[in-house]
Design an enzyme around this catalytic site. Structure first.
Site, PDB file in Angstrom:
ATOM      1  N   ARG A 177       0.848  -1.192   0.000  1.00  0.00           N
ATOM      2  CA  ARG A 177       0.000   0.000   0.000  1.00  0.00           C
ATOM      3  C   ARG A 177       0.888   1.248   0.000  1.00  0.00           C
ATOM      4  O   ARG A 177       1.940   1.268   0.655  1.00  0.00           O
ATOM      5  CB  ARG A 177      -0.890   0.032   1.245  1.00  0.00           C
ATOM      6  CG  ARG A 177      -2.076  -0.909   1.185  1.00  0.00           C
ATOM      7  CD  ARG A 177      -3.132  -0.472   0.167  1.00  0.00           C
ATOM      8  NE  ARG A 177      -4.315  -1.304   0.189  1.00  0.00           N
ATOM      9  CZ  ARG A 177      -4.568  -2.303  -0.651  1.00  0.00           C
ATOM     10  NH1 ARG A 177      -3.702  -2.615  -1.606  1.00  0.00           N
ATOM     11  NH2 ARG A 177      -5.700  -2.978  -0.557  1.00  0.00           N
ATOM     12  N   HIS A 212      -1.811   0.711  -9.719  1.00  0.00           N
ATOM     13  CA  HIS A 212      -2.481  -0.220  -8.792  1.00  0.00           C
ATOM     14  C   HIS A 212      -3.234  -1.312  -9.568  1.00  0.00           C
ATOM     15  O   HIS A 212      -4.445  -1.498  -9.379  1.00  0.00           O
ATOM     16  CB  HIS A 212      -3.423   0.541  -7.850  1.00  0.00           C
ATOM     17  CG  HIS A 212      -3.797  -0.240  -6.619  1.00  0.00           C
ATOM     18  ND1 HIS A 212      -3.982   0.341  -5.391  1.00  0.00           N
ATOM     19  CD2 HIS A 212      -4.022  -1.578  -6.425  1.00  0.00           C
ATOM     20  CE1 HIS A 212      -4.313  -0.587  -4.505  1.00  0.00           C
ATOM     21  NE2 HIS A 212      -4.347  -1.764  -5.106  1.00  0.00           N
TER      22      HIS A 212
HETATM   23  P1  NDP Z   1      -2.175 -11.652   4.484  1.00  0.00           P
HETATM   24  O1  NDP Z   1      -2.955 -11.059   5.578  1.00  0.00           O
HETATM   25  O2  NDP Z   1      -2.482 -13.041   4.024  1.00  0.00           O
HETATM   26  O3  NDP Z   1      -0.620 -11.658   4.872  1.00  0.00           O
HETATM   27  C1  NDP Z   1       0.004 -10.586   5.475  1.00  0.00           C
HETATM   28  C2  NDP Z   1       1.436 -10.965   5.821  1.00  0.00           C
HETATM   29  O4  NDP Z   1       2.116  -9.808   6.303  1.00  0.00           O
HETATM   30  C3  NDP Z   1       1.528 -12.038   6.908  1.00  0.00           C
HETATM   31  O5  NDP Z   1       2.560 -12.939   6.640  1.00  0.00           O
HETATM   32  C4  NDP Z   1       1.853 -11.219   8.159  1.00  0.00           C
HETATM   33  O6  NDP Z   1       2.607 -11.909   9.124  1.00  0.00           O
HETATM   34  C5  NDP Z   1       2.705 -10.122   7.558  1.00  0.00           C
HETATM   35  N1  NDP Z   1       2.701  -8.948   8.427  1.00  0.00           N
HETATM   36  C6  NDP Z   1       1.682  -8.128   8.720  1.00  0.00           C
HETATM   37  N2  NDP Z   1       2.073  -7.160   9.567  1.00  0.00           N
HETATM   38  C7  NDP Z   1       3.374  -7.395   9.813  1.00  0.00           C
HETATM   39  C8  NDP Z   1       4.333  -6.745  10.619  1.00  0.00           C
HETATM   40  N3  NDP Z   1       4.044  -5.656  11.334  1.00  0.00           N
HETATM   41  N4  NDP Z   1       5.573  -7.249  10.654  1.00  0.00           N
HETATM   42  C9  NDP Z   1       5.878  -8.366   9.950  1.00  0.00           C
HETATM   43  N5  NDP Z   1       5.016  -9.027   9.158  1.00  0.00           N
HETATM   44  C10 NDP Z   1       3.772  -8.542   9.102  1.00  0.00           C
HETATM   45  O7  NDP Z   1      -2.273 -10.640   3.272  1.00  0.00           O
HETATM   46  P2  NDP Z   1      -2.225 -10.939   1.700  1.00  0.00           P
HETATM   47  O8  NDP Z   1      -0.992 -11.711   1.389  1.00  0.00           O
HETATM   48  O9  NDP Z   1      -3.521 -11.498   1.239  1.00  0.00           O
HETATM   49  O10 NDP Z   1      -2.132  -9.443   1.123  1.00  0.00           O
HETATM   50  C11 NDP Z   1      -1.085  -8.584   1.489  1.00  0.00           C
HETATM   51  C12 NDP Z   1      -1.368  -7.171   1.006  1.00  0.00           C
HETATM   52  O11 NDP Z   1      -1.180  -7.058  -0.398  1.00  0.00           O
HETATM   53  C13 NDP Z   1      -2.794  -6.657   1.183  1.00  0.00           C
HETATM   54  O12 NDP Z   1      -3.058  -6.287   2.522  1.00  0.00           O
HETATM   55  C14 NDP Z   1      -2.814  -5.464   0.259  1.00  0.00           C
HETATM   56  O13 NDP Z   1      -2.341  -4.320   0.925  1.00  0.00           O
HETATM   57  C15 NDP Z   1      -1.794  -5.850  -0.828  1.00  0.00           C
HETATM   58  N6  NDP Z   1      -2.460  -6.078  -2.124  1.00  0.00           N
HETATM   59  C16 NDP Z   1      -2.109  -5.289  -3.184  1.00  0.00           C
HETATM   60  C17 NDP Z   1      -2.697  -5.462  -4.411  1.00  0.00           C
HETATM   61  C18 NDP Z   1      -2.276  -4.663  -5.593  1.00  0.00           C
HETATM   62  O14 NDP Z   1      -2.914  -4.760  -6.637  1.00  0.00           O
HETATM   63  N7  NDP Z   1      -1.221  -3.883  -5.491  1.00  0.00           N
HETATM   64  C19 NDP Z   1      -3.744  -6.487  -4.624  1.00  0.00           C
HETATM   65  C20 NDP Z   1      -4.004  -7.284  -3.453  1.00  0.00           C
HETATM   66  C21 NDP Z   1      -3.399  -7.066  -2.248  1.00  0.00           C
HETATM   67  P3  NDP Z   1       1.998 -13.195   9.903  1.00  0.00           P
HETATM   68  O15 NDP Z   1       1.915 -14.274   8.855  1.00  0.00           O
HETATM   69  O16 NDP Z   1       3.004 -13.493  10.924  1.00  0.00           O
HETATM   70  O17 NDP Z   1       0.656 -12.780  10.431  1.00  0.00           O
HETATM   71  C1  OXD Z   2      -6.785  -5.414  -2.976  1.00  0.00           C
HETATM   72  C2  OXD Z   2      -6.235  -4.508  -3.983  1.00  0.00           C
HETATM   73  O1  OXD Z   2      -6.516  -5.242  -1.777  1.00  0.00           O
HETATM   74  O2  OXD Z   2      -6.685  -4.576  -5.144  1.00  0.00           O
HETATM   75  O3  OXD Z   2      -7.512  -6.341  -3.349  1.00  0.00           O
HETATM   76  O4  OXD Z   2      -5.326  -3.740  -3.686  1.00  0.00           O
END
Ligand code: NDP
Ligand code: OXD
Length: 308
Positions: free
Chosen positions: A223, A271
């Protein structure tokens, strides 16, 4: 009993067809045609309506129509309302494609070749095998793990970092603040797939960049507010970061005079790394409804206190 969809209406109509076929007893309505608000048990939204609890007094589950939930104001949601983010094969597949493209582009010096083409320059750099390139993914969630599986198949030397300890085949896993320096020190191409939370806002800053090997590449698909923009410009100017691929910015879009637009070492995309695919997403939500009714854990259930 009804399910309200409040997001892109074109995609909503695709959801509606699947719901009509697979859950005909559940009335599927597309915002703003909500029918009797007291009948609404489930809502899928990118941005929920204001005063959600008052509008839908019998709401049982809020689904995010995307993977992220940072657009939700958790404090304004009814306490205890289950929130579920989107974990579906379409969005995962799109992210795997984008991250593979971006990492390959950085690894194979494609931003340099774009700059050279603009100067009508024909100049080859040595081709290094993927196995000599150390890629690190911040975030080992549904997207980070899938991206790493594909990067491994190219032969990259892969690592991942997350809050809690994970074990991923063929990936060196680091966990928590204590292990972040070691993760960064080995990472030549850094991919950010963290959710936006209070802890990750401003995470990609000069202190972090300075721990990467000089000349590292950056792929930012998390993000926009996670990146301190002035720090990236400074890191690029000093050569700590050689090139960056950014899919998310703050704000979106950036203003026309923003330095990122014309920066020769930044490749911006609007995005589009990944998008929820209506056919697969609707089926995943239907499966979660079945789980909810059966009292089982829903896939993608958000920990509201943690923020993701
Ligand atoms: P998940 O919730 O499945 O995974 C998040 C990961 O981040 C987990 O491994 C978590 O650790 C880790 N994490 C969160 N906070 C911290 C922290 N403070 N320190 C260390 N590790 C942390 O999310 P997704 O994989 O489904 O998606 C990730 C992000 O991708 C979304 O939130 C969104 O912002 C972004 N996204 C962007 C898109 C785009 O088009 N650019 C499209 C879709 C998503 P743990 O496993 O230990 O909980
Ligand atoms: C999502 C994105 O979070 O598109 O799905 O960024």
């Amino acid at each position: 009993m009804s399910f309200v969809y409040k997001s892109d209406p074109v995609r909503g109509r695709q959801w509606a067809e699947i719901f009509a076929r697979e859950a005909p007893a559940l009335a599927f309505r597309i915002w703003p045609d909500i029918g009797d608000p007291a009948q609404v048990r489930f809502l899928a939204a990118w941005e929920p309506p204001a005063r959600l609890g008052e509008l839908f007094p019998n709401l049982q589950v809020l689904f995010s129509s995307g993977a992220g939930v940072d657009q939700f104001d958790f404090a304004a949601l009814p306490p205890g309302l289950p929130v579920v983010r989107m974990v579906e094969p379409g969005i995962i597949g799109g992210m795997v494609e984008y991250v593979s493209w971006a990492v390959l582009a950085l690894h194979r010096d494609m931003l340099q070749y774009r700059r050279q083409q603009a100067q009508a320059q024909w100049k080859a750099a040595p081709v290094r095998p993927a196995g000599h390139c150390r890629v690190g993914v911040l975030g080992l969630g549904s997207l980070g793990r899938a991206a790493l599986a594909q990067l491994r198949s190219f032969g990259f030397d892969c690592a991942g970092w997350s809050r809690s300890r994970h074990q991923v085949d063929g990936v060196q896993c680091f966990a928590g603040a204590d292990e972040l320096p070691a993760f960064l020190a080995r990472t030549q191409i850094l991919v950010c797939l963290l959710p936006l939370t209070d802890e990750t806002r401003g995470f990609l800053d000069v202190a972090l960049f300075a721990q990467l090997p000089r000349g590292a590449g950056l792929v930012q698909v998390g993000r926009g507010p996670q990146l301190v923009q002035a720090d990236l410009l400074a890191a690029l100017a000093q050569g700590w970061i050689a090139d960056a691929v950014l899919d998310v910015t703050d704000p979106e879009p950036l203003p026309p005079d923003h330095p990122f637009w014309q920066h020769p070492n930044i490749w911006l995309t609007p995005h589009i790394a990944s998008m929820t695919q209506p056919d697969t997403a609707a089926r995943v939500v239907l499966d979660n409804l079945r789980r909810f009714e059966a009292g089982e854990e829903m896939v993608g259930r958000v920990d509201r206190a943690r923020g993701y």
